[in-house]
Design an enzyme around this catalytic site. Structure first.
Site, PDB file in Angstrom:
ATOM      1  N   HIS A   1      -3.550  -3.190  -3.901  1.00 20.79           N
ATOM      2  CA  HIS A   1      -4.457  -2.034  -3.809  1.00 20.79           C
ATOM      3  C   HIS A   1      -5.746  -2.387  -4.530  1.00 20.79           C
ATOM      4  CE1 HIS A   1      -5.963   2.061  -4.031  1.00 20.79           C
ATOM      5  NE2 HIS A   1      -5.083   2.355  -3.097  1.00 20.79           N
TER       6      HIS A   1
ATOM      7  N   ASP B   1       1.683   3.123   1.279  1.00 21.69           N
ATOM      8  CA  ASP B   1       2.130   2.818   2.647  1.00 21.69           C
ATOM      9  C   ASP B   1       3.473   2.116   2.687  1.00 21.69           C
ATOM     10  OD1 ASP B   1      -1.255   2.352   3.071  1.00 21.69           O
ATOM     11  OD2 ASP B   1      -0.103   3.783   4.245  1.00 21.69           O
TER      12      ASP B   1
HETATM   13  C1  SDX Z   1      -4.475   2.353   1.447  1.00 25.78           C
HETATM   14  O1  SDX Z   1      -8.550   2.683  -1.276  1.00 25.78           O
HETATM   15  C2  SDX Z   1      -7.573   3.476  -1.229  1.00 25.78           C
HETATM   16  O2  SDX Z   1      -7.380   4.332  -2.066  1.00 25.78           O
HETATM   17  C3  SDX Z   1      -6.677   3.299  -0.020  1.00 25.78           C
HETATM   18  C4  SDX Z   1      -5.430   4.168   0.007  1.00 25.78           C
HETATM   19  C5  SDX Z   1      -5.777   5.628   0.163  1.00 25.78           C
HETATM   20  O3  SDX Z   1      -4.923   6.466  -0.192  1.00 25.78           O
HETATM   21  O4  SDX Z   1      -6.867   5.924   0.754  1.00 25.78           O
HETATM   22  O5  SDX Z   1      -4.670   3.991  -1.180  1.00 25.78           O
HETATM   23  C6  SDX Z   1      -4.544   3.811   1.213  1.00 25.78           C
HETATM   24  O6  SDX Z   1      -5.256   1.842   2.196  1.00 25.78           O
HETATM   25  C7  SDX Z   1      -3.479   1.524   0.690  1.00 25.78           C
HETATM   26  C8  SDX Z   1      -3.612  -0.013   0.973  1.00 25.78           C
HETATM   27  C9  SDX Z   1      -2.885  -0.303   2.272  1.00 25.78           C
HETATM   28  N1  SDX Z   1      -3.137  -1.699   2.719  1.00 25.78           N
HETATM   29  C10 SDX Z   1      -2.155  -2.608   2.663  1.00 25.78           C
HETATM   30  O7  SDX Z   1      -1.024  -2.420   2.204  1.00 25.78           O
HETATM   31  C11 SDX Z   1      -2.541  -3.946   3.303  1.00 25.78           C
HETATM   32  C12 SDX Z   1      -2.072  -5.083   2.388  1.00 25.78           C
HETATM   33  N2  SDX Z   1      -2.875  -5.098   1.162  1.00 25.78           N
HETATM   34  C13 SDX Z   1      -4.102  -5.718   1.196  1.00 25.78           C
HETATM   35  O8  SDX Z   1      -4.648  -6.266   2.293  1.00 25.78           O
HETATM   36  C14 SDX Z   1      -4.955  -5.625  -0.058  1.00 25.78           C
HETATM   37  O9  SDX Z   1      -4.125  -5.574  -1.140  1.00 25.78           O
HETATM   38  C15 SDX Z   1      -5.931  -4.454  -0.091  1.00 25.78           C
HETATM   39  C16 SDX Z   1      -6.820  -4.456   1.112  1.00 25.78           C
HETATM   40  C17 SDX Z   1      -5.163  -3.178  -0.140  1.00 25.78           C
HETATM   41  C18 SDX Z   1      -6.763  -4.591  -1.352  1.00 25.78           C
HETATM   42  O10 SDX Z   1      -7.521  -5.723  -1.198  1.00 25.78           O
HETATM   43  P1  SDX Z   1      -8.609  -6.179  -2.320  1.00 25.78           P
HETATM   44  O11 SDX Z   1      -8.681  -5.205  -3.435  1.00 25.78           O
HETATM   45  O12 SDX Z   1      -9.866  -6.519  -1.616  1.00 25.78           O
HETATM   46  O13 SDX Z   1      -7.927  -7.435  -2.955  1.00 25.78           O
HETATM   47  P2  SDX Z   1      -8.037  -8.870  -2.356  1.00 25.78           P
HETATM   48  O14 SDX Z   1      -7.834  -8.842  -0.878  1.00 25.78           O
HETATM   49  O15 SDX Z   1      -9.264  -9.493  -2.902  1.00 25.78           O
HETATM   50  O16 SDX Z   1      -6.722  -9.572  -2.987  1.00 25.78           O
HETATM   51  C19 SDX Z   1      -6.747 -10.077  -4.314  1.00 25.78           C
HETATM   52  C20 SDX Z   1      -5.735 -11.238  -4.288  1.00 25.78           C
HETATM   53  C21 SDX Z   1      -6.036 -12.252  -3.177  1.00 25.78           C
HETATM   54  O17 SDX Z   1      -5.474 -13.474  -3.591  1.00 25.78           O
HETATM   55  P3  SDX Z   1      -6.453 -14.572  -4.291  1.00 25.78           P
HETATM   56  O18 SDX Z   1      -7.697 -14.696  -3.398  1.00 25.78           O
HETATM   57  O19 SDX Z   1      -6.781 -13.993  -5.660  1.00 25.78           O
HETATM   58  O20 SDX Z   1      -5.630 -15.834  -4.346  1.00 25.78           O
HETATM   59  O21 SDX Z   1      -4.424 -10.709  -3.985  1.00 25.78           O
HETATM   60  C22 SDX Z   1      -3.977 -11.251  -2.745  1.00 25.78           C
HETATM   61  C23 SDX Z   1      -5.215 -11.758  -2.014  1.00 25.78           C
HETATM   62  O22 SDX Z   1      -4.869 -12.798  -1.124  1.00 25.78           O
HETATM   63  N3  SDX Z   1      -3.356 -10.151  -2.020  1.00 25.78           N
HETATM   64  C24 SDX Z   1      -2.219 -10.245  -1.331  1.00 25.78           C
HETATM   65  C25 SDX Z   1      -1.965  -8.946  -0.859  1.00 25.78           C
HETATM   66  N4  SDX Z   1      -2.947  -8.113  -1.241  1.00 25.78           N
HETATM   67  C26 SDX Z   1      -3.816  -8.874  -1.956  1.00 25.78           C
HETATM   68  N5  SDX Z   1      -1.394 -11.300  -1.077  1.00 25.78           N
HETATM   69  C27 SDX Z   1      -0.300 -11.032  -0.338  1.00 25.78           C
HETATM   70  N6  SDX Z   1       0.028  -9.793   0.154  1.00 25.78           N
HETATM   71  C28 SDX Z   1      -0.790  -8.749  -0.088  1.00 25.78           C
HETATM   72  N7  SDX Z   1      -0.491  -7.528   0.404  1.00 25.78           N
END
Ligand code: SDX
Length: 443
Positions: free
Chosen positions: A309, A367
Protein backbone atom coordinates in the site's frame (compact mmCIF):
# COMPACT_ATOMS: atom_id res chain seq x y z
CA UNK A 1 4.66 32.53 19.15
CA UNK A 2 7.55 32.12 16.63
CA UNK A 3 6.25 31.34 13.16
CA UNK A 4 7.08 27.77 12.07
CA UNK A 5 9.07 27.83 8.86
CA UNK A 6 11.21 25.59 6.65
CA UNK A 7 14.38 27.04 5.16
CA UNK A 8 15.74 25.70 1.87
CA UNK A 9 19.17 26.66 0.60
CA UNK A 10 19.97 26.43 -3.11
CA UNK A 11 23.64 25.38 -3.10
CA UNK A 12 23.98 26.36 -6.76
CA UNK A 13 23.79 30.06 -5.91
CA UNK A 14 23.71 30.18 -2.09
CA UNK A 15 20.17 31.63 -2.11
CA UNK A 16 18.04 30.78 0.97
CA UNK A 17 14.26 30.47 0.82
CA UNK A 18 11.75 30.31 3.69
CA UNK A 19 8.40 28.54 3.61
CA UNK A 20 5.65 28.36 6.22
CA UNK A 21 5.08 25.07 8.07
CA UNK A 22 1.45 24.25 8.92
CA UNK A 23 0.39 21.71 11.56
CA UNK A 24 -2.76 19.61 11.23
CA UNK A 25 -4.83 18.36 14.18
CA UNK A 26 -2.92 15.06 13.91
CA UNK A 27 -0.41 13.48 11.56
CA UNK A 28 2.48 15.04 9.62
CA UNK A 29 2.81 18.81 9.31
CA UNK A 30 3.10 20.33 5.82
CA UNK A 31 5.56 22.75 4.29
CA UNK A 32 3.48 25.24 2.30
CA UNK A 33 5.37 25.20 -1.01
CA UNK A 34 2.59 26.84 -3.04
CA UNK A 35 4.94 29.85 -3.60
CA UNK A 36 7.96 27.62 -4.40
CA UNK A 37 7.96 28.37 -8.16
CA UNK A 38 7.34 32.08 -7.60
CA UNK A 39 10.26 32.32 -5.14
CA UNK A 40 12.78 29.89 -6.69
CA UNK A 41 11.81 29.60 -10.39
CA UNK A 42 11.79 25.81 -9.88
CA UNK A 43 8.96 23.28 -9.62
CA UNK A 44 8.68 20.76 -6.78
CA UNK A 45 9.14 17.28 -8.31
CA UNK A 46 7.07 14.46 -6.77
CA UNK A 47 5.81 11.92 -9.37
CA UNK A 48 3.07 9.75 -7.82
CA UNK A 49 2.64 12.45 -5.15
CA UNK A 50 4.36 10.27 -2.47
CA UNK A 51 5.27 13.34 -0.42
CA UNK A 52 2.55 15.75 -1.52
CA UNK A 53 -0.49 16.94 0.43
CA UNK A 54 -2.98 18.11 -2.21
CA UNK A 55 -5.44 19.76 0.18
CA UNK A 56 -6.63 20.23 3.75
CA UNK A 57 -9.40 17.87 4.87
CA UNK A 58 -11.38 16.96 7.98
CA UNK A 59 -12.91 13.75 6.67
CA UNK A 60 -10.42 10.84 6.95
CA UNK A 61 -7.12 10.43 8.73
CA UNK A 62 -4.66 7.61 8.02
CA UNK A 63 -1.52 6.84 10.01
CA UNK A 64 0.22 4.41 7.67
CA UNK A 65 3.01 3.58 10.10
CA UNK A 66 0.61 2.64 12.91
CA UNK A 67 -2.13 1.19 10.71
CA UNK A 68 -4.74 3.70 11.93
CA UNK A 69 -7.81 4.79 9.91
CA UNK A 70 -10.23 7.37 11.33
CA UNK A 71 -13.40 8.77 9.73
CA UNK A 72 -14.20 12.14 11.30
CA UNK A 73 -12.18 10.93 14.30
CA UNK A 74 -13.92 7.56 14.74
CA UNK A 75 -11.79 4.39 14.40
CA UNK A 76 -12.74 2.22 11.41
CA UNK A 77 -12.82 -0.82 13.70
CA UNK A 78 -15.45 0.85 15.93
CA UNK A 79 -17.54 1.96 12.97
CA UNK A 80 -17.41 -1.51 11.39
CA UNK A 81 -18.34 -3.12 14.70
CA UNK A 82 -21.07 -0.76 15.91
CA UNK A 83 -22.40 1.21 12.95
CA UNK A 84 -23.96 0.59 9.54
CA UNK A 85 -23.19 1.96 6.09
CA UNK A 86 -25.99 4.55 6.13
CA UNK A 87 -24.62 5.99 9.40
CA UNK A 88 -21.08 6.10 8.01
CA UNK A 89 -22.38 7.93 4.91
CA UNK A 90 -24.04 10.49 7.17
CA UNK A 91 -20.85 10.78 9.25
CA UNK A 92 -18.59 11.36 6.24
CA UNK A 93 -20.95 13.96 4.80
CA UNK A 94 -21.96 15.82 7.95
CA UNK A 95 -18.98 15.41 10.28
CA UNK A 96 -20.76 13.44 13.02
CA UNK A 97 -22.81 10.31 13.60
CA UNK A 98 -26.58 10.84 13.15
CA UNK A 99 -29.11 10.88 15.97
CA UNK A 100 -31.98 8.41 15.58
CA UNK A 101 -34.09 11.17 14.02
CA UNK A 102 -31.34 12.34 11.66
CA UNK A 103 -30.70 8.77 10.58
CA UNK A 104 -34.40 8.08 9.89
CA UNK A 105 -34.70 11.23 7.74
CA UNK A 106 -31.42 10.53 5.89
CA UNK A 107 -32.37 6.93 5.09
CA UNK A 108 -35.86 8.00 4.05
CA UNK A 109 -34.43 10.47 1.50
CA UNK A 110 -31.98 7.93 0.09
CA UNK A 111 -34.67 5.23 -0.06
CA UNK A 112 -36.94 7.43 -2.15
CA UNK A 113 -34.26 8.15 -4.75
CA UNK A 114 -33.12 4.58 -5.46
CA UNK A 115 -35.06 4.34 -8.74
CA UNK A 116 -33.52 5.36 -12.08
CA UNK A 117 -35.18 7.41 -14.81
CA UNK A 118 -36.62 4.73 -17.14
CA UNK A 119 -34.66 6.14 -20.09
CA UNK A 120 -31.36 5.36 -18.32
CA UNK A 121 -32.22 1.68 -18.58
CA UNK A 122 -31.86 1.98 -22.37
CA UNK A 123 -28.16 2.86 -22.03
CA UNK A 124 -27.42 -0.69 -20.83
CA UNK A 125 -28.58 -2.27 -24.11
CA UNK A 126 -25.85 -0.40 -25.99
CA UNK A 127 -23.17 -2.43 -24.23
CA UNK A 128 -22.01 -5.86 -25.36
CA UNK A 129 -23.37 -8.48 -22.95
CA UNK A 130 -19.79 -9.54 -22.18
CA UNK A 131 -18.67 -5.99 -21.30
CA UNK A 132 -16.79 -5.70 -18.00
CA UNK A 133 -19.36 -4.29 -15.53
CA UNK A 134 -16.92 -1.49 -14.69
CA UNK A 135 -17.02 -0.38 -18.34
CA UNK A 136 -20.80 -0.26 -18.03
CA UNK A 137 -20.58 1.70 -14.77
CA UNK A 138 -18.26 4.33 -16.26
CA UNK A 139 -20.85 4.83 -19.02
CA UNK A 140 -24.00 4.77 -16.94
CA UNK A 141 -22.71 7.01 -14.12
CA UNK A 142 -21.44 9.44 -16.72
CA UNK A 143 -24.82 9.33 -18.45
CA UNK A 144 -26.50 10.26 -15.18
CA UNK A 145 -24.94 13.73 -15.60
CA UNK A 146 -27.28 14.30 -18.55
CA UNK A 147 -30.28 13.76 -16.26
CA UNK A 148 -28.94 16.30 -13.74
CA UNK A 149 -27.72 19.16 -15.95
CA UNK A 150 -26.00 22.16 -14.40
CA UNK A 151 -28.53 24.52 -16.01
CA UNK A 152 -31.24 22.95 -13.91
CA UNK A 153 -29.23 22.13 -10.76
CA UNK A 154 -26.76 24.75 -9.55
CA UNK A 155 -24.13 22.48 -7.94
CA UNK A 156 -22.46 25.49 -6.35
CA UNK A 157 -25.42 25.83 -3.95
CA UNK A 158 -26.15 23.58 -0.96
CA UNK A 159 -29.42 22.51 -2.58
CA UNK A 160 -27.62 21.51 -5.79
CA UNK A 161 -24.89 19.67 -3.86
CA UNK A 162 -27.48 17.74 -1.89
CA UNK A 163 -29.15 16.64 -5.15
CA UNK A 164 -25.80 15.28 -6.37
CA UNK A 165 -25.00 13.60 -3.04
CA UNK A 166 -28.41 12.04 -2.44
CA UNK A 167 -28.98 10.84 -6.02
CA UNK A 168 -25.51 9.29 -6.34
CA UNK A 169 -25.69 7.51 -2.96
CA UNK A 170 -29.21 6.28 -3.64
CA UNK A 171 -28.78 5.21 -7.26
CA UNK A 172 -25.32 3.62 -7.40
CA UNK A 173 -26.52 0.27 -5.96
CA UNK A 174 -29.43 0.24 -8.45
CA UNK A 175 -27.09 0.96 -11.37
CA UNK A 176 -24.54 -1.59 -10.16
CA UNK A 177 -27.15 -4.32 -9.72
CA UNK A 178 -28.54 -3.56 -13.20
CA UNK A 179 -25.02 -3.84 -14.67
CA UNK A 180 -24.83 -7.31 -13.10
CA UNK A 181 -28.29 -8.34 -14.30
CA UNK A 182 -27.46 -7.07 -17.80
CA UNK A 183 -24.31 -9.23 -17.87
CA UNK A 184 -26.48 -12.26 -16.96
CA UNK A 185 -29.20 -11.49 -19.49
CA UNK A 186 -31.67 -11.32 -16.63
CA UNK A 187 -34.37 -8.64 -16.24
CA UNK A 188 -33.59 -5.65 -14.04
CA UNK A 189 -34.93 -5.86 -10.49
CA UNK A 190 -36.33 -2.64 -9.04
CA UNK A 191 -35.49 -1.45 -5.51
CA UNK A 192 -37.95 -2.02 -2.67
CA UNK A 193 -38.48 0.81 -0.21
CA UNK A 194 -39.02 -1.43 2.78
CA UNK A 195 -35.49 -2.86 2.61
CA UNK A 196 -32.31 -1.45 4.18
CA UNK A 197 -29.50 -0.18 1.93
CA UNK A 198 -27.58 -3.46 1.90
CA UNK A 199 -30.68 -5.70 1.85
CA UNK A 200 -32.00 -3.70 -1.12
CA UNK A 201 -28.67 -4.03 -2.91
CA UNK A 202 -28.62 -7.82 -2.43
CA UNK A 203 -32.29 -7.99 -3.49
CA UNK A 204 -31.56 -6.12 -6.77
CA UNK A 205 -28.48 -8.28 -7.38
CA UNK A 206 -29.99 -11.70 -6.76
CA UNK A 207 -33.82 -11.62 -6.91
CA UNK A 208 -35.51 -12.53 -10.19
CA UNK A 209 -39.11 -12.10 -11.39
CA UNK A 210 -39.54 -15.77 -10.55
CA UNK A 211 -38.38 -15.51 -6.99
CA UNK A 212 -37.50 -13.08 -4.23
CA UNK A 213 -33.92 -13.41 -2.87
CA UNK A 214 -33.94 -13.48 0.92
CA UNK A 215 -30.39 -12.80 2.12
CA UNK A 216 -29.24 -14.27 5.43
CA UNK A 217 -28.32 -11.88 8.24
CA UNK A 218 -24.67 -12.91 7.83
CA UNK A 219 -24.77 -11.91 4.14
CA UNK A 220 -26.39 -8.54 4.84
CA UNK A 221 -23.91 -7.87 7.68
CA UNK A 222 -20.93 -8.90 5.55
CA UNK A 223 -21.98 -6.62 2.67
CA UNK A 224 -22.71 -3.72 5.00
CA UNK A 225 -19.32 -4.06 6.70
CA UNK A 226 -17.64 -4.31 3.29
CA UNK A 227 -19.33 -1.06 2.22
CA UNK A 228 -18.23 0.64 5.47
CA UNK A 229 -14.63 -0.53 5.05
CA UNK A 230 -14.45 0.79 1.49
CA UNK A 231 -16.33 4.07 2.08
CA UNK A 232 -13.46 6.55 2.09
CA UNK A 233 -9.69 6.58 2.22
CA UNK A 234 -8.25 10.11 2.20
CA UNK A 235 -6.74 11.35 -1.12
CA UNK A 236 -6.38 7.99 -2.95
CA UNK A 237 -6.11 7.84 -6.74
CA UNK A 238 -9.84 7.67 -7.53
CA UNK A 239 -10.80 10.33 -4.97
CA UNK A 240 -8.08 12.61 -6.31
CA UNK A 241 -9.44 11.95 -9.82
CA UNK A 242 -12.94 13.02 -8.76
CA UNK A 243 -11.54 16.15 -7.12
CA UNK A 244 -9.29 17.12 -10.02
CA UNK A 245 -12.27 16.76 -12.36
CA UNK A 246 -14.40 18.72 -9.88
CA UNK A 247 -11.79 21.49 -9.59
CA UNK A 248 -12.72 22.61 -13.11
CA UNK A 249 -16.37 22.93 -12.03
CA UNK A 250 -17.45 19.83 -13.97
CA UNK A 251 -20.80 18.18 -13.29
CA UNK A 252 -20.38 16.04 -10.10
CA UNK A 253 -22.02 13.01 -11.72
CA UNK A 254 -19.40 13.18 -14.49
CA UNK A 255 -16.67 13.61 -11.86
CA UNK A 256 -17.79 10.42 -10.09
CA UNK A 257 -17.73 8.61 -13.45
CA UNK A 258 -14.05 9.65 -13.69
CA UNK A 259 -13.55 8.20 -10.20
CA UNK A 260 -15.11 4.90 -11.32
CA UNK A 261 -12.63 4.79 -14.21
CA UNK A 262 -9.64 5.41 -11.93
CA UNK A 263 -10.78 2.85 -9.35
CA UNK A 264 -10.93 0.16 -12.05
CA UNK A 265 -7.15 -0.14 -12.31
CA UNK A 266 -5.54 -3.33 -10.85
CA UNK A 267 -3.16 -1.19 -8.76
CA UNK A 268 -6.20 0.37 -7.06
CA UNK A 269 -9.73 -0.94 -6.69
CA UNK A 270 -9.28 -3.58 -9.38
CA UNK A 271 -6.97 -5.49 -7.04
CA UNK A 272 -9.82 -7.38 -5.31
CA UNK A 273 -10.67 -9.08 -8.61
CA UNK A 274 -6.97 -9.83 -9.20
CA UNK A 275 -6.60 -11.38 -5.73
CA UNK A 276 -9.12 -14.11 -6.48
CA UNK A 277 -7.58 -14.77 -9.91
CA UNK A 278 -4.19 -14.99 -8.18
CA UNK A 279 -5.48 -17.41 -5.50
CA UNK A 280 -7.06 -19.57 -8.21
CA UNK A 281 -3.74 -19.56 -10.13
CA UNK A 282 -1.82 -20.55 -6.99
CA UNK A 283 -4.45 -23.25 -6.48
CA UNK A 284 -2.98 -25.06 -3.50
CA UNK A 285 -0.72 -24.42 -0.52
CA UNK A 286 2.25 -26.31 -1.98
CA UNK A 287 2.40 -23.73 -4.80
CA UNK A 288 2.64 -20.73 -2.48
CA UNK A 289 6.46 -20.68 -2.24
CA UNK A 290 6.74 -20.66 -6.07
CA UNK A 291 4.50 -17.60 -6.36
CA UNK A 292 6.14 -15.77 -3.46
CA UNK A 293 9.41 -16.26 -5.36
CA UNK A 294 7.82 -14.81 -8.53
CA UNK A 295 6.50 -11.82 -6.56
CA UNK A 296 10.03 -11.13 -5.31
CA UNK A 297 11.67 -11.48 -8.70
CA UNK A 298 12.33 -7.98 -10.07
CA UNK A 299 12.21 -9.37 -13.64
CA UNK A 300 8.84 -11.05 -13.10
CA UNK A 301 5.79 -8.75 -13.48
CA UNK A 302 3.86 -10.97 -11.02
CA UNK A 303 2.94 -9.14 -7.83
CA UNK A 304 1.19 -10.45 -4.76
CA UNK A 305 -2.18 -8.80 -5.39
CA UNK A 306 -3.85 -7.44 -2.28
CA UNK A 307 -0.44 -6.82 -0.73
CA UNK A 308 1.33 -3.52 -0.26
CA UNK A 309 0.00 0.00 0.00
CA UNK A 310 1.21 3.48 -0.77
CA UNK A 311 0.34 4.68 2.72
CA UNK A 312 0.07 1.66 5.04
CA UNK A 313 3.51 0.44 6.07
CA UNK A 314 1.79 -1.63 8.74
CA UNK A 315 -1.38 -3.76 8.70
CA UNK A 316 -4.27 -2.16 6.79
CA UNK A 317 -6.85 -2.04 9.62
CA UNK A 318 -9.57 -2.80 7.09
CA UNK A 319 -7.92 -6.11 6.17
CA UNK A 320 -7.94 -7.13 9.83
CA UNK A 321 -11.68 -6.45 10.12
CA UNK A 322 -12.43 -8.23 6.82
CA UNK A 323 -10.47 -11.31 7.87
CA UNK A 324 -12.78 -11.55 10.89
CA UNK A 325 -15.97 -11.19 8.83
CA UNK A 326 -14.68 -13.83 6.43
CA UNK A 327 -14.83 -16.27 9.32
CA UNK A 328 -18.42 -15.34 10.20
CA UNK A 329 -19.67 -15.62 6.64
CA UNK A 330 -17.78 -18.72 5.56
CA UNK A 331 -19.72 -20.94 7.97
CA UNK A 332 -22.59 -20.57 5.53
CA UNK A 333 -20.93 -21.18 2.19
CA UNK A 334 -19.50 -24.01 0.17
CA UNK A 335 -16.09 -25.61 0.56
CA UNK A 336 -14.50 -23.77 -2.37
CA UNK A 337 -14.70 -20.43 -0.60
CA UNK A 338 -13.41 -21.97 2.59
CA UNK A 339 -10.42 -23.48 0.77
CA UNK A 340 -9.84 -20.07 -0.89
CA UNK A 341 -9.86 -18.43 2.54
CA UNK A 342 -7.50 -21.04 3.96
CA UNK A 343 -5.12 -20.54 1.02
CA UNK A 344 -5.26 -16.75 1.54
CA UNK A 345 -4.49 -16.96 5.27
CA UNK A 346 -1.61 -19.37 4.57
CA UNK A 347 -0.24 -17.08 1.85
CA UNK A 348 -0.51 -14.11 4.22
CA UNK A 349 1.33 -16.00 6.97
CA UNK A 350 4.21 -17.04 4.69
CA UNK A 351 4.56 -13.59 3.10
CA UNK A 352 4.55 -11.79 6.46
CA UNK A 353 7.49 -13.93 7.55
CA UNK A 354 9.48 -13.32 4.39
CA UNK A 355 12.34 -10.77 4.51
CA UNK A 356 11.37 -9.24 1.13
CA UNK A 357 7.90 -8.27 2.38
CA UNK A 358 9.07 -7.36 5.87
CA UNK A 359 11.81 -5.05 4.54
CA UNK A 360 9.40 -3.31 2.18
CA UNK A 361 6.63 -3.21 4.82
CA UNK A 362 4.20 -5.00 2.50
CA UNK A 363 1.09 -6.11 4.37
CA UNK A 364 -2.31 -7.35 3.18
CA UNK A 365 -4.52 -4.41 2.17
CA UNK A 366 -8.29 -4.03 2.04
CA UNK A 367 -8.47 -5.95 -1.25
CA UNK A 368 -6.81 -9.09 0.07
CA UNK A 369 -9.88 -10.46 1.86
CA UNK A 370 -12.70 -8.45 0.28
CA UNK A 371 -12.75 -10.69 -2.79
CA UNK A 372 -13.31 -13.79 -0.66
CA UNK A 373 -16.33 -12.21 1.03
CA UNK A 374 -17.74 -11.03 -2.31
CA UNK A 375 -17.27 -14.50 -3.78
CA UNK A 376 -18.96 -16.02 -0.73
CA UNK A 377 -21.87 -13.62 -1.32
CA UNK A 378 -22.27 -15.23 -4.76
CA UNK A 379 -20.77 -12.48 -6.96
CA UNK A 380 -18.39 -13.10 -9.89
CA UNK A 381 -14.93 -11.48 -9.80
CA UNK A 382 -16.00 -9.01 -12.50
CA UNK A 383 -18.42 -7.41 -10.03
CA UNK A 384 -15.92 -6.96 -7.17
CA UNK A 385 -14.66 -3.53 -8.17
CA UNK A 386 -18.23 -2.46 -8.94
CA UNK A 387 -19.11 -3.13 -5.29
CA UNK A 388 -16.02 -1.14 -4.29
CA UNK A 389 -17.24 1.74 -6.49
CA UNK A 390 -20.69 1.64 -4.84
CA UNK A 391 -19.05 1.82 -1.40
CA UNK A 392 -16.55 4.54 -2.36
CA UNK A 393 -19.16 6.84 -3.92
CA UNK A 394 -19.81 8.37 -0.49
CA UNK A 395 -16.08 9.06 -0.08
CA UNK A 396 -15.80 10.58 -3.52
CA UNK A 397 -18.82 12.84 -3.13
CA UNK A 398 -17.97 13.82 0.49
CA UNK A 399 -14.47 14.86 -0.56
CA UNK A 400 -15.89 16.63 -3.65
CA UNK A 401 -18.38 18.50 -1.41
CA UNK A 402 -15.61 19.48 1.07
CA UNK A 403 -13.48 20.73 -1.83
CA UNK A 404 -16.32 22.89 -3.18
CA UNK A 405 -16.76 24.43 0.27
CA UNK A 406 -13.17 25.62 0.45
CA UNK A 407 -11.54 28.11 -1.89
CA UNK A 408 -10.44 25.71 -4.58
CA UNK A 409 -8.42 26.52 -7.66
CA UNK A 410 -8.33 24.30 -10.75
CA UNK A 411 -5.79 21.49 -10.19
CA UNK A 412 -3.08 21.94 -12.78
CA UNK A 413 0.31 20.35 -11.96
CA UNK A 414 3.47 21.28 -13.91
CA UNK A 415 6.33 19.04 -15.17
CA UNK A 416 10.05 18.55 -15.63
CA UNK A 417 10.37 18.89 -19.43
CA UNK A 418 13.18 16.93 -21.06
CA UNK A 419 11.94 16.80 -24.64
CA UNK A 420 13.38 18.62 -27.69
CA UNK A 421 14.31 22.28 -27.35
CA UNK A 422 13.09 24.90 -29.83
CA UNK A 423 14.02 23.79 -33.40
CA UNK A 424 13.48 24.89 -37.01
CA UNK A 425 10.50 23.46 -38.97
CA UNK A 426 11.45 20.77 -41.58
CA UNK A 427 9.55 20.50 -44.89
CA UNK A 428 8.19 17.02 -45.70
CA UNK A 429 10.62 16.45 -48.62
CA UNK A 430 13.56 17.06 -46.25
CA UNK A 431 12.39 14.66 -43.57
CA UNK A 432 14.02 11.24 -42.85
CA UNK A 433 12.15 8.03 -41.96
CA UNK A 434 11.80 7.57 -38.21
CA UNK A 435 12.80 3.98 -37.41
CA UNK A 436 10.96 3.26 -34.16
CA UNK A 437 7.63 4.99 -34.68
CA UNK A 438 4.41 4.23 -32.81
CA UNK A 439 2.02 2.79 -34.11
CA UNK A 440 3.68 1.74 -37.42
CA UNK A 441 5.00 -1.48 -35.82
CA UNK A 442 1.56 -2.67 -34.60
CA UNK A 443 -0.01 -5.51 -36.63
C1 SDX B 1 -6.20 0.18 -2.89
O1 SDX B 1 -4.44 4.67 -1.98
C2 SDX B 1 -5.34 4.04 -1.37
O2 SDX B 1 -5.74 4.37 -0.27
C3 SDX B 1 -5.92 2.86 -2.12
C4 SDX B 1 -6.93 2.03 -1.36
C5 SDX B 1 -8.20 2.80 -1.09
O3 SDX B 1 -8.93 2.40 -0.16
O4 SDX B 1 -8.51 3.73 -1.90
O5 SDX B 1 -6.38 1.58 -0.13
C6 SDX B 1 -7.35 0.80 -2.18
O6 SDX B 1 -5.95 0.52 -4.01
C7 SDX B 1 -5.34 -0.82 -2.17
C8 SDX B 1 -4.11 -1.29 -3.02
C9 SDX B 1 -4.60 -2.38 -3.96
N1 SDX B 1 -3.54 -2.74 -4.94
C10 SDX B 1 -2.92 -3.93 -4.85
O7 SDX B 1 -3.10 -4.77 -3.97
C11 SDX B 1 -1.98 -4.20 -6.03
C12 SDX B 1 -0.67 -4.78 -5.49
N2 SDX B 1 0.07 -3.74 -4.75
C13 SDX B 1 0.83 -2.85 -5.47
O8 SDX B 1 0.91 -2.83 -6.81
C14 SDX B 1 1.49 -1.73 -4.69
O9 SDX B 1 1.78 -2.19 -3.44
C15 SDX B 1 0.69 -0.44 -4.60
C16 SDX B 1 0.31 0.06 -5.96
C17 SDX B 1 -0.55 -0.69 -3.81
C18 SDX B 1 1.55 0.59 -3.89
O10 SDX B 1 2.61 0.85 -4.72
P1 SDX B 1 3.73 1.96 -4.34
O11 SDX B 1 3.41 2.64 -3.06
O12 SDX B 1 3.95 2.80 -5.54
O13 SDX B 1 4.98 1.08 -4.00
P2 SDX B 1 5.97 0.54 -5.07
O14 SDX B 1 5.23 -0.01 -6.25
O15 SDX B 1 7.00 1.57 -5.30
O16 SDX B 1 6.61 -0.73 -4.30
C19 SDX B 1 7.66 -0.54 -3.36
C20 SDX B 1 8.45 -1.86 -3.42
C21 SDX B 1 8.88 -2.22 -4.85
O17 SDX B 1 10.02 -3.04 -4.73
P3 SDX B 1 11.48 -2.35 -4.90
O18 SDX B 1 11.43 -1.50 -6.18
O19 SDX B 1 11.67 -1.51 -3.65
O20 SDX B 1 12.44 -3.51 -5.00
O21 SDX B 1 7.59 -2.95 -2.99
C22 SDX B 1 7.41 -3.85 -4.08
C23 SDX B 1 7.76 -3.09 -5.35
O22 SDX B 1 8.18 -3.99 -6.36
N3 SDX B 1 6.00 -4.22 -4.06
C24 SDX B 1 5.54 -5.46 -4.25
C25 SDX B 1 4.15 -5.37 -4.09
N4 SDX B 1 3.79 -4.10 -3.83
C26 SDX B 1 4.95 -3.39 -3.82
N5 SDX B 1 6.17 -6.63 -4.54
C27 SDX B 1 5.39 -7.72 -4.66
N6 SDX B 1 4.02 -7.72 -4.51
C28 SDX B 1 3.39 -6.56 -4.23
N7 SDX B 1 2.05 -6.54 -4.09
Amino acid sequence: MKKKTLTIKDNRNGKVYEFDVKDGSCGPAVADLSSFYEKTGMFVYDPGFKSTASCESKITFIDGEKGILLHRGYKIEDLAENSDYAEVCYLLLNGDLPSKENKKKFINILTHHTMLHEQILRFYSGFRRDSHPMAVMVGIVGALSSFYPEKKYDFSTNKGKWVAVSRLLAKLPTMAAMAYKYSLGQPFIYPKNELSYSENFLHMLFSTPCGEYKPTKASVDALDKLLILHADHEQNASTSTVKIAGSSGANPFACVAAGVASLWGPAHGGANESVISMLKTIGKEENIEKYIKKAKDIDDPFRLMGFGHRVYKNHDPRANVLRKYCHNLLNEVDDFNISLFKLATKLEKIALNDEYFIKRKLYPNVDFYSGIILKALGLPESMFTVIFAVARTVGWISQWKEMTESENKISRPRQLYNGKDNREFVKINDRKNIQKMFPLQVD
